[in-house]
Design a protein around this motif. Structure first.
Motif, PDB file in Angstrom:
ATOM      1  N   THR A 186       8.615   7.649   1.379  1.00  0.00           N
ATOM      2  CA  THR A 186       9.350   8.244   0.264  1.00  0.00           C
ATOM      3  C   THR A 186      10.409   9.235   0.727  1.00  0.00           C
ATOM      4  OG1 THR A 186       7.790  10.083   0.006  1.00  0.00           O
ATOM      5  CG2 THR A 186       7.311   8.027  -1.208  1.00  0.00           C
ATOM      6  N   TRP A 187      10.323   9.689   1.969  1.00  0.00           N
ATOM      7  CA  TRP A 187      11.329  10.601   2.504  1.00  0.00           C
ATOM      8  C   TRP A 187      11.416  10.401   4.013  1.00  0.00           C
ATOM      9  CZ3 TRP A 187      10.608  15.263   5.512  1.00  0.00           C
ATOM     10  CH2 TRP A 187       9.282  15.517   5.869  1.00  0.00           C
ATOM     11  N   GLU A 231       6.726   6.668  -6.788  1.00  0.00           N
ATOM     12  CA  GLU A 231       5.539   6.601  -5.943  1.00  0.00           C
ATOM     13  C   GLU A 231       4.602   7.739  -6.362  1.00  0.00           C
ATOM     14  OE1 GLU A 231       4.770   4.520  -3.385  1.00  0.00           O
ATOM     15  OE2 GLU A 231       6.662   3.597  -2.761  1.00  0.00           O
ATOM     16  N   PRO A 232       3.298   7.596  -6.178  1.00  0.00           N
ATOM     17  CA  PRO A 232       2.367   8.640  -6.637  1.00  0.00           C
ATOM     18  C   PRO A 232       2.507   9.964  -5.907  1.00  0.00           C
ATOM     19  CG  PRO A 232       1.214   6.930  -5.370  1.00  0.00           C
ATOM     20  CD  PRO A 232       2.599   6.419  -5.636  1.00  0.00           C
ATOM     21  N   GLU A 233       2.853   9.919  -4.622  1.00  0.00           N
ATOM     22  CA  GLU A 233       3.026  11.151  -3.859  1.00  0.00           C
ATOM     23  C   GLU A 233       3.901  10.856  -2.649  1.00  0.00           C
ATOM     24  OE1 GLU A 233      -1.128  10.721  -1.326  1.00  0.00           O
ATOM     25  OE2 GLU A 233      -0.939  12.268  -2.865  1.00  0.00           O
ATOM     26  N   HIS A 234       4.364  11.936  -2.023  1.00  0.00           N
ATOM     27  CA  HIS A 234       5.238  11.754  -0.868  1.00  0.00           C
ATOM     28  C   HIS A 234       4.451  11.272   0.355  1.00  0.00           C
ATOM     29  CE1 HIS A 234       9.284  12.775  -1.943  1.00  0.00           C
ATOM     30  NE2 HIS A 234       8.905  13.883  -2.568  1.00  0.00           N
ATOM     31  N   ASP A 238       0.847  -1.184   0.000  1.00  0.00           N
ATOM     32  CA  ASP A 238       0.000   0.000   0.000  1.00  0.00           C
ATOM     33  C   ASP A 238       0.889   1.243   0.000  1.00  0.00           C
ATOM     34  OD1 ASP A 238      -1.711   2.106   0.531  1.00  0.00           O
ATOM     35  OD2 ASP A 238      -2.852   1.055   2.073  1.00  0.00           O
ATOM     36  N   HIS A 239       0.773   2.065  -1.057  1.00  0.00           N
ATOM     37  CA  HIS A 239       1.647   3.238  -1.211  1.00  0.00           C
ATOM     38  C   HIS A 239       1.434   4.300  -0.132  1.00  0.00           C
ATOM     39  CE1 HIS A 239       3.241   1.911  -5.036  1.00  0.00           C
ATOM     40  NE2 HIS A 239       2.016   1.749  -5.513  1.00  0.00           N
ATOM     41  N   TYR A 243      11.050  18.297  -1.704  1.00  0.00           N
ATOM     42  CA  TYR A 243      11.154  19.369  -2.705  1.00  0.00           C
ATOM     43  C   TYR A 243      10.776  18.855  -4.084  1.00  0.00           C
ATOM     44  CZ  TYR A 243      13.210  23.213  -5.401  1.00  0.00           C
ATOM     45  OH  TYR A 243      13.412  24.260  -6.261  1.00  0.00           O
ATOM     46  N   TRP A 244      11.226  17.649  -4.392  1.00  0.00           N
ATOM     47  CA  TRP A 244      10.938  17.060  -5.705  1.00  0.00           C
ATOM     48  C   TRP A 244      10.036  15.844  -5.522  1.00  0.00           C
ATOM     49  CZ3 TRP A 244      12.822  20.093  -9.505  1.00  0.00           C
ATOM     50  CH2 TRP A 244      12.586  19.686 -10.815  1.00  0.00           C
ATOM     51  N   THR A 245       9.265  15.547  -6.555  1.00  0.00           N
ATOM     52  CA  THR A 245       8.350  14.410  -6.479  1.00  0.00           C
ATOM     53  C   THR A 245       9.131  13.100  -6.339  1.00  0.00           C
ATOM     54  OG1 THR A 245       8.319  14.280  -8.888  1.00  0.00           O
ATOM     55  CG2 THR A 245       6.568  15.561  -7.827  1.00  0.00           C
TER      56      THR A 245
END
Length: 543
Positions: free
Chosen positions: A242-243, A234-237, A171-172, A228-230
């Motif tokens: 993702t970070w 992954e579709p979104e942060h 699950d993202h 800052y960058w996509t």
């Protein structure tokens, strides 16, 4: 007394074998067409030399092509080091440096000695990058020793044994646990970086340090340092997926504290804006990276004046994947022009991607030479002045004018030495380093004009003058006066100026000088000059 000396016309004056080698091996002509006529004049007790510029590329320290050799995959070739390479990227696996929190700095030193053995003997410097993950399994990554049994294989996941592995939900929207996201991770990063600084910050083998650690290959994506960058895929942060919240400050503070002497470089120009780090753009000239890479780096302004800008030309993905080799990339006229324009605009210091290039290719070599000369610094002495005669205990003045027609400065203040050499053996008998010179401040031009193939703001000419005193007794009465830039690690000549006046071993002979007497001739026979390109004698001490 007023005497003038001019070199003989024609290539024969330089030694036919040397000239033929340079032209046949390097493609473009290295010497001005027609005659070679440097001036040497003597007037009112002063010798003025106008050296002929060496217009080719030079294998100089901490600039130009940067290599990478995968342990067990890329064997060093017989012609190693390459004609221009003076640095090698070393990916350093976290668990080989520190497998648990109790491991001390001595483990980092021991593994570094193992991986970097002998680099000082071939005048190479290292750019270490600590990393954990070569490629994630969900991106096709394979475990260590899948393809080779070499103990230093870079593939795989190199987590220390006391940090739990990552668990990545399908699950993202859900965070990842373990690994980078384990509660202990950031404290472990602080401790590891402190140990790395203790091991490397004063190690003369280290040129620069790439921050690495986070993401595949240590390139600060998957996961990202910031939002800052996509995200890459992954579709979104999502925080802790993702970070990594708080990690930017953790890393920035840790590396700033640990490395007071070495320059630190990070992957993306939009991260670590509160810190003075250099950049490694590992997708140089990729069309897909125009905004994320090139345009963001342009926003850094004058950062290049104090921090190195590097990276690599990665031709196995994106728009450059239409090429099958580094040679094809730079042989394409449009791509080569873009690479050079970006080198000049970003004031690039070094680029990788050349590990598998064939420097014996007559088609490739001229293009490689052009890139090597464009990157980093290129110091040209247009005039050098010294007294025709000196005596022990009496001060004398030496002066010269120098210009940097490269793209970046040299980032450390290595000493410049004026030395007297035995006329017959060419060995140093006396020398003094110049106290007032800071070569890191010799800047190139600015605002590159692609159509004119020149900077709109030309590089400044720096005038250097210093008083020296001969403080030893010399029994002979005629010597060679020379200039050299020394590597502080051993205080031996290393960095070369772009001039034809050159002796094997790294010194530039300017002319003869008398001790307590005037001479009838101050000009060094041009046949005494040697070819910088074939000199493999330079080295430094790792102690």
């Amino acid at each position: 007394m007023n005497m003038s000396f001019r070199m003989k016309t024609g290539f024969a004056a330089l030694g036919l074998s040397v000239v033929l080698f340079a032209c046949s091996k390097l493609g473009p002509e290295k010497f001005p067409p027609g005659t070679i006529e440097p001036n040497l004049t003597v007037e009112n007790g002063m010798v003025k030399v106008r050296p002929v510029e060496f217009t080719g590329a030079i294998r100089n320290p901490m600039k130009g092509f940067r290599e990478f050799i995968g342990a067990g995959v890329d064997p060093k070739r017989s012609e190693y080091p390459y004609p221009y390479g003076s640095m090698i990227k070393e990916y350093m696996q976290w668990n080989m440096l520190e497998d648990n929190a109790g491991d001390g700095v001595e483990k980092i030193i021991a593994y570094s000695n193992h991986r970097w053995e002998g680099v000082e003997d071939i005048n190479m410097k290292v750019i270490p990058r600590i990393y954990i993950v070569w490629m994630e399994p969900w991106h096709g990554g394979v475990a260590k020793n899948t393809y080779t049994s070499h103990p230093d294989d870079l593939n795989g996941w190199h987590w220390p044994s006391d940090i739990p592995g990552q668990v990545r939900p399908a699950d993202h929207s859900q965070p990842i646990t373990g690994g980078y996201f384990d509660p202990s991770f950031q404290d472990r990063v602080k401790a590891l970086v402190a140990k790395a600084g203790e091991a490397w910050d004063n190690d003369p083998r280290v040129a620069y340090v790439e921050m690495g650690i986070i993401g595949e290959w240590g390139e600060h994506h998957d996961p990202n340092i910031s939002t800052y960058w996509t995200p890459h895929d992954e579709p979104e942060h999502v925080a802790n997926r993702t970070w990594i919240p708080g990690l930017e400050k953790t890393l920035g503070d840790a590396f700033t504290s640990a490395f007071k002497n070495k320059k630190v470089m990070v992957r993306y120009a939009y991260d670590f804006k509160e810190y003075e780090f250099g950049i490694y753009w590992d997708s140089w000239s990729q069309p897909e990276e125009q905004d994320r890479g090139y345009n963001e780096m342009k926003k850094l302004g004058d950062r290049w004046k104090t921090q190195p800008i590097g990276g690599e030309i990665t031709w196995n993905w994106g728009g450059l994947s239409k090429f099958d080799s580094f040679e094809e990339v730079v042989q394409d006229d449009a791509t080569r022009a873009e690479v050079i324009e970006q080198i000049r605009n970003l004031h690039n210091n070094h680029l990788g991607g050349i590990t598998w290039a064939d420097f014996n290719s007559r088609e490739f070599r001229p293009h490689a030479e052009l890139l090597q000369k464009s990157m980093g610094y290129n110091y040209v002495i247009s005039e050098f002045n010294y007294p025709s005669s000196i005596q022990k205990g009496q001060p004398f003045s030496v002066s010269f004018k120098v210009t940097n027609n490269g793209s970046s400065p040299f980032y450390y203040d290595w000493p410049v030495e004026i030395a007297l050499l035995n006329k017959r053996t060419k060995k140093k008998v006396w020398g003094k380093t110049l106290n007032s010179v800071k070569i890191s401040q010799w800047m190139p031009g600015e605002n590159w004009d692609k159509s004119a193939n020149a900077y709109q703001v030309p590089p400044p000419e720096y005038s250097i003058e210093e008083s020296l005193t001969l403080d030893i007794d010399l029994t002979e009465d005629e010597y060679v006066l020379s200039i050299a830039v020394l590597d502080p690690a051993g205080m031996q000549p290393s960095l070369r100026f772009a001039m034809l006046n050159y002796f094997t071993g790294g010194r530039h002979p300017m002319g003869y000088i008398g001790i307590g007497k005037e001479l009838s001739n101050y000009e060094i026979p041009e046949t005494d000059f040697k070819d910088m390109l074939t000199d493999r004698t330079l080295k430094y001490s790792k102690q």
